[in-house]
Design a protein around this motif. Sequence first.
Motif, mmCIF file in Angstrom:
data_model
loop_
_atom_site.group_PDB
_atom_site.id
_atom_site.type_symbol
_atom_site.label_atom_id
_atom_site.label_comp_id
_atom_site.label_asym_id
_atom_site.label_seq_id
_atom_site.Cartn_x
_atom_site.Cartn_y
_atom_site.Cartn_z
ATOM 1 N N TRP A 97 52.304 29.152 -31.766
ATOM 2 C CA TRP A 97 52.247 29.939 -30.535
ATOM 3 C C TRP A 97 50.856 29.941 -29.905
ATOM 4 N N VAL A 98 50.816 30.070 -28.566
ATOM 5 C CA VAL A 98 49.534 30.296 -27.907
ATOM 6 C C VAL A 98 48.981 31.619 -28.429
ATOM 7 N N ILE A 99 47.668 31.776 -28.351
ATOM 8 C CA ILE A 99 47.001 32.918 -28.990
ATOM 9 C C ILE A 99 47.571 34.274 -28.573
ATOM 10 N N ASP A 108 49.001 36.734 -31.349
ATOM 11 C CA ASP A 108 48.378 38.035 -31.607
ATOM 12 C C ASP A 108 49.399 39.158 -31.561
ATOM 13 N N GLN A 109 50.297 39.113 -30.587
ATOM 14 C CA GLN A 109 51.312 40.157 -30.476
ATOM 15 C C GLN A 109 52.292 40.099 -31.644
ATOM 16 N N TYR A 166 51.867 35.098 -15.649
ATOM 17 C CA TYR A 166 50.722 34.304 -15.187
ATOM 18 C C TYR A 166 50.301 33.308 -16.268
ATOM 19 N N VAL A 167 50.218 33.788 -17.518
ATOM 20 C CA VAL A 167 49.844 32.911 -18.636
ATOM 21 C C VAL A 167 50.851 31.777 -18.786
ATOM 22 N N TYR A 168 52.121 32.096 -18.679
ATOM 23 C CA TYR A 168 53.177 31.091 -18.818
ATOM 24 C C TYR A 168 53.091 30.064 -17.702
#
Length: 239
Positions: free
Chosen positions: A186-188, A192-193, A212-214
Amino acid sequence: MEIRVNMINITRLTLSHNKIQAVPPGLANLVNLEILNLFNNHITELPISLSQMPKLRILNVGMNRLDVLPRGFGAFPVLEVLDLTYNNLSEKNLPGNFFMMETLRALYLADNDFEYLPPEIGQLKNLQILVLRENDLVELPKEIGELTRLRELHIQGNRLTVLPPEIGNLDLVSNKAVFRMEFNPWVIPIGDQLQVGISHVMDYIRSETYRYVYSRHQSAKGPPPPIENDKSKKISRIR
């Protein structure tokens, strides 16, 4: 396969843990059959006649050697549970009508070779359980968010880095829900979540920040993560 008169009323048939290599088309003559268990055999192909069985509700062909499904395989009239776990299937060899099984409640595709899940998955409106663990998935289609009855989703052990925001439409954090997503690169932010808990992942995916990140991630799409699991020694690959 010769079907005797006194077999016509059979509703359950278990042929698991044998060395069956082919399923005789005549098996479909068991018109009252509701449960067919062919788990752990040497089956390399299935007859199209299976999908024409009028009362078949549960079909288990897990742990076999399937690398293709016959055309028309999605024509089951009342099928509720389909287990194709531990075969050699991918998105490239699914029949065109595979996702037209309107009565399907549980679909098990774990331990196969899927890199992508066709967007037609969104047609399975009654699906409650979807198991995709231990494939080679690099992304999930946004249409998965249309499976509003889904209460159990297993995507662990793939090559996923992000999830479509539409997955936030699903209720996967209630008391009876199960969402497994570990062992992916996974992306950070998602990673983290996930350390905190699934509910935090879902809250994050539903946020404008994640959208936005996606979007940024999709725009700057690089090569997918490498395949780390050597599947060449799978039992399903042995001929």
